[in-house]
Design a protein around this motif. Structure first.
Motif, PDB file in Angstrom:
ATOM      1  N   VAL A  45      14.645  -0.869   4.898  1.00 56.01           N
ATOM      2  CA  VAL A  45      14.179  -1.284   5.240  1.00 56.01           C
ATOM      3  C   VAL A  45      13.729  -1.907   6.761  1.00 56.01           C
ATOM      4  N   MET A  46      12.809  -2.044   7.148  1.00 60.86           N
ATOM      5  CA  MET A  46      12.628  -2.741   8.808  1.00 60.86           C
ATOM      6  C   MET A  46      11.032  -2.371   9.464  1.00 60.86           C
ATOM      7  N   ASP A  47      10.485  -3.711  10.158  1.00 59.60           N
ATOM      8  CA  ASP A  47       9.692  -3.797  10.837  1.00 59.60           C
ATOM      9  C   ASP A  47       9.886  -3.074  11.559  1.00 59.60           C
ATOM     10  N   ALA A  48       9.030  -2.415  12.035  1.00 63.67           N
ATOM     11  CA  ALA A  48       8.858  -1.447  13.400  1.00 63.67           C
ATOM     12  C   ALA A  48       8.266  -2.468  14.552  1.00 63.67           C
ATOM     13  N   GLN A  49       7.801  -3.741  14.240  1.00 67.63           N
ATOM     14  CA  GLN A  49       7.886  -4.351  15.526  1.00 67.63           C
ATOM     15  C   GLN A  49       8.679  -5.578  15.108  1.00 67.63           C
TER      16      GLN A  49
ATOM     17  N   LEU B 164       3.705  21.182  14.555  1.00 70.95           N
ATOM     18  CA  LEU B 164       3.879  19.992  15.996  1.00 70.95           C
ATOM     19  C   LEU B 164       5.183  19.128  15.832  1.00 70.95           C
ATOM     20  N   ARG B 165       5.317  19.055  14.146  1.00 71.04           N
ATOM     21  CA  ARG B 165       6.905  18.068  14.073  1.00 71.04           C
ATOM     22  C   ARG B 165       8.106  19.046  14.473  1.00 71.04           C
ATOM     23  N   ARG B 166       7.525  20.413  14.749  1.00 70.43           N
ATOM     24  CA  ARG B 166       9.354  20.752  14.989  1.00 70.43           C
ATOM     25  C   ARG B 166       9.379  20.818  15.688  1.00 70.43           C
TER      26      ARG B 166
ATOM     27  N   LYS C   3       0.412  -1.578  -0.030  1.00 69.67           N
ATOM     28  CA  LYS C   3      -0.151  -0.034   0.082  1.00 69.67           C
ATOM     29  C   LYS C   3       0.750   1.201   0.172  1.00 69.67           C
ATOM     30  N   TYR C   4       2.119   1.357   1.094  1.00 70.85           N
ATOM     31  CA  TYR C   4       2.594   2.481   1.321  1.00 70.85           C
ATOM     32  C   TYR C   4       3.724   2.778  -0.032  1.00 70.85           C
ATOM     33  N   ASP C   5       3.900   1.857  -1.279  1.00 73.46           N
ATOM     34  CA  ASP C   5       4.804   1.964  -2.154  1.00 73.46           C
ATOM     35  C   ASP C   5       3.825   2.393  -2.999  1.00 73.46           C
TER      36      ASP C   5
ATOM     37  N   TRP D  41       2.294   9.813  -3.938  1.00 71.71           N
ATOM     38  CA  TRP D  41       1.372  10.539  -3.366  1.00 71.71           C
ATOM     39  C   TRP D  41       1.282  10.893  -2.423  1.00 71.71           C
ATOM     40  N   TYR D  42       2.282  10.546  -1.313  1.00 71.99           N
ATOM     41  CA  TYR D  42       1.460  10.763  -0.626  1.00 71.99           C
ATOM     42  C   TYR D  42       1.460  12.642   0.384  1.00 71.99           C
ATOM     43  N   ASP D  43       2.881  13.636   0.499  1.00 70.07           N
ATOM     44  CA  ASP D  43       2.909  14.154   0.468  1.00 70.07           C
ATOM     45  C   ASP D  43       1.760  15.223  -0.181  1.00 70.07           C
TER      46      ASP D  43
ATOM     47  N   VAL E  84      11.370   6.000  13.168  1.00 67.97           N
ATOM     48  CA  VAL E  84      10.656   4.432  12.549  1.00 67.97           C
ATOM     49  C   VAL E  84       9.244   4.438  12.514  1.00 67.97           C
ATOM     50  N   ALA E  85       9.643   3.768  11.289  1.00 68.09           N
ATOM     51  CA  ALA E  85       7.315   4.173   9.831  1.00 68.09           C
ATOM     52  C   ALA E  85       8.122   5.849   9.641  1.00 68.09           C
ATOM     53  N   ALA E  86       9.749   6.044   9.039  1.00 66.23           N
ATOM     54  CA  ALA E  86       9.552   7.552   9.121  1.00 66.23           C
ATOM     55  C   ALA E  86       8.659   7.620   7.729  1.00 66.23           C
ATOM     56  N   GLY E  87       8.676   7.420   6.748  1.00 64.17           N
ATOM     57  CA  GLY E  87       8.150   7.207   5.610  1.00 64.17           C
ATOM     58  C   GLY E  87       8.316   8.433   4.820  1.00 64.17           C
ATOM     59  N   THR E  88       8.432   9.475   4.051  1.00 58.81           N
ATOM     60  CA  THR E  88       8.871  10.166   2.900  1.00 58.81           C
ATOM     61  C   THR E  88      10.061  11.088   3.680  1.00 58.81           C
TER      62      THR E  88
ATOM     63  N   VAL F 175      13.724   4.143   9.559  1.00 55.42           N
ATOM     64  CA  VAL F 175      13.403   2.695   8.835  1.00 55.42           C
ATOM     65  C   VAL F 175      12.125   2.842   8.897  1.00 55.42           C
ATOM     66  N   ASP F 176      11.389   2.320   7.425  1.00 57.18           N
ATOM     67  CA  ASP F 176      10.226   1.806   7.206  1.00 57.18           C
ATOM     68  C   ASP F 176      10.304   0.160   6.517  1.00 57.18           C
ATOM     69  N   LEU F 177       8.399  -0.035   6.485  1.00 58.51           N
ATOM     70  CA  LEU F 177       8.374  -0.871   5.949  1.00 58.51           C
ATOM     71  C   LEU F 177       8.254  -0.943   3.966  1.00 58.51           C
ATOM     72  N   SER F 178       8.465   0.264   3.833  1.00 54.11           N
ATOM     73  CA  SER F 178       8.425   0.392   2.254  1.00 54.11           C
ATOM     74  C   SER F 178       9.422   0.808   1.588  1.00 54.11           C
TER      75      SER F 178
ATOM     76  N   SER G  42       8.631   8.379  16.498  1.00 54.13           N
ATOM     77  CA  SER G  42       7.761   7.758  15.380  1.00 54.13           C
ATOM     78  C   SER G  42       6.548   8.911  14.891  1.00 54.13           C
ATOM     79  N   THR G  43       6.336   8.801  14.251  1.00 55.12           N
ATOM     80  CA  THR G  43       5.470   9.700  14.181  1.00 55.12           C
ATOM     81  C   THR G  43       3.858   9.604  13.431  1.00 55.12           C
ATOM     82  N   LEU G  44       3.085   9.692  13.211  1.00 53.89           N
ATOM     83  CA  LEU G  44       1.809   8.884  12.702  1.00 53.89           C
ATOM     84  C   LEU G  44       1.738   7.685  12.378  1.00 53.89           C
ATOM     85  N   SER G  45       2.286   6.999  12.919  1.00 50.59           N
ATOM     86  CA  SER G  45       2.212   5.532  13.066  1.00 50.59           C
ATOM     87  C   SER G  45       1.974   4.143  13.676  1.00 50.59           C
TER      88      SER G  45
HETATM   89  C1  SAM Z   1       0.826   7.477   7.776  1.00 49.33           C
HETATM   90  S1  SAM Z   1       2.331   6.718   7.741  1.00 49.33           S
HETATM   91  C2  SAM Z   1       3.966   7.718   8.235  1.00 49.33           C
HETATM   92  C3  SAM Z   1       4.814   8.513   7.421  1.00 49.33           C
HETATM   93  C4  SAM Z   1       5.748   9.547   8.462  1.00 49.33           C
HETATM   94  N1  SAM Z   1       6.330   8.721   9.939  1.00 49.33           N
HETATM   95  C5  SAM Z   1       4.814  10.634   8.677  1.00 49.33           C
HETATM   96  O1  SAM Z   1       5.306  11.005   9.536  1.00 49.33           O
HETATM   97  O2  SAM Z   1       4.273  11.214   7.870  1.00 49.33           O
HETATM   98  C6  SAM Z   1       2.536   5.412   7.998  1.00 49.33           C
HETATM   99  C7  SAM Z   1       4.093   5.140   7.456  1.00 49.33           C
HETATM  100  O3  SAM Z   1       4.744   3.520   8.410  1.00 49.33           O
HETATM  101  C8  SAM Z   1       5.416   2.861   7.996  1.00 49.33           C
HETATM  102  N2  SAM Z   1       4.266   1.116   8.183  1.00 49.33           N
HETATM  103  C9  SAM Z   1       3.788   0.909   8.672  1.00 49.33           C
HETATM  104  N3  SAM Z   1       3.729  -0.148   9.497  1.00 49.33           N
HETATM  105  C10 SAM Z   1       5.170  -0.317   9.315  1.00 49.33           C
HETATM  106  C11 SAM Z   1       5.671  -1.358  10.347  1.00 49.33           C
HETATM  107  N4  SAM Z   1       5.214  -2.612  11.081  1.00 49.33           N
HETATM  108  N5  SAM Z   1       7.133  -1.390  10.423  1.00 49.33           N
HETATM  109  C12 SAM Z   1       7.828  -0.570  10.057  1.00 49.33           C
HETATM  110  N6  SAM Z   1       7.139   0.887   9.411  1.00 49.33           N
HETATM  111  C13 SAM Z   1       5.611   0.497   9.075  1.00 49.33           C
HETATM  112  C14 SAM Z   1       4.564   2.672   6.610  1.00 49.33           C
HETATM  113  O4  SAM Z   1       4.733   2.466   5.000  1.00 49.33           O
HETATM  114  C15 SAM Z   1       4.290   4.094   6.337  1.00 49.33           C
HETATM  115  O5  SAM Z   1       5.678   4.969   5.310  1.00 49.33           O
END
Ligand code: SAM
Length: 217
Positions: free
Chosen positions: A101-105, A41-43, A18-20, A25-27, A56-60, A76-79, A119-122
């Motif tokens: 590329v790594m699983d947060a869990q 808030l990020r700042r 999904k995130y790939d 388009w994410y930004d 963790v789950a740093a996205g873009t 790190v992020d899954l995508s 970690s933000t919005l994760s």
């Molecule tokens: C809503 S986006 C948030 C991205 C970024 N943190 C931000 O603040 O814009 C969620 C992110 O979590 C990542 N993600 C989801 N499950 C994950 C997991 N188990 N391990 C690592 N990353 C994960 C997705 O690939 C995606 O980049």
């Protein structure tokens, strides 16, 4: 509090796909909430980061512009596609980052490796957010900081009821669980929230957490 009935959890493979797919388009898709609230808030949050930082789950890489200059950054992020955008952003900003590329869990780092974990919005997306938060605590130094910016269940009952009603459909469609309570997840993961603010009708949470037995800041 467990996951509410009727909620479908996406697998890590589904989230990665999904995130790939979404990456380019994410930004753009997030531009309005970023402009209205999230960027500020990020700042405020990320400027508290120090030393060796894991995001963790740093996205873009939207937090990248806000880190203090002395931090060494690991993202790190899954995508892989979300991370590729983060890497380009870092290059534009002239910041050295390590992206993996790594699983947060199941973080592939030793205990206490980082001074700050961000970690933000994760937590709305992780299949098992308590496991992911536990991992963040594990890899954070004992007196380090865990900095979170999350969205979740409102503290206005009328809005929370609506979120509960619509959560299963929303989670099924986009894999985001918007009625989770990040403060409750922090508590269940064995971390301790030392500061917490709620904004936007109680749906946006800014949390600084520590490992449970760490001294107060
Ligand atoms: C809503 S986006 C948030 C991205 C970024 N943190 C931000 O603040 O814009 C969620 C992110 O979590 C990542 N993600 C989801 N499950 C994950 C997991 N188990 N391990 C690592 N990353 C994960 C997705 O690939 C995606 O980049």
């Amino acid at each position: 509090m467990g996951e509410r009935p009727g909620i479908v959890l996406w697998t890590a493979e589904e989230l990665q796909r999904k995130y790939d797919d979404l990456a380019r388009w994410y930004d753009l898709g997030e531009a309005l909430p970023e402009l209205l609230l999230l960027r500020r808030l990020r700042r405020h949050l990320v400027r508290k980061a120090r030393g060796a930082v894991l995001e963790v789950a740093a996205g873009t890489g939207k937090n990248l512009p806000h880190y203090p200059p002395g931090c060494s950054l690991t993202l790190v992020d899954l995508s892989p596609r979300m991370l590729a955008i983060a890497q380009r952003r870092a290059r534009r900003l002239g910041r050295a980052v390590t992206c993996r590329v790594m699983d947060a869990q199941a973080l592939e780092f030793p205990d206490g490796r980082f001074d700050t974990v961000v970690s933000t919005l994760s937590t709305c997306t992780f299949p098992d957010p308590v496991a992911a938060l536990r991992e963040m605590g594990r890899v954070c130094r004992e007196d380090g900081r865990i900095l979170l910016l999350e969205h979740g269940r409102s503290n206005r009952s009328w809005l929370a009821r609506w979120q509960d009603r619509t959560a299963p459909g929303h989670a099924r469609r986009i894999g985001c669980h918007w009625n989770r309570d990040p403060l409750e997840l922090v508590r269940r993961s064995g971390l301790r929230a030392v500061q917490a603010r709620r904004l936007a009708l109680g749906m946006v949470y800014v949390i600084e957490a520590r490992r449970a037995h760490a001294a107060d800041p």
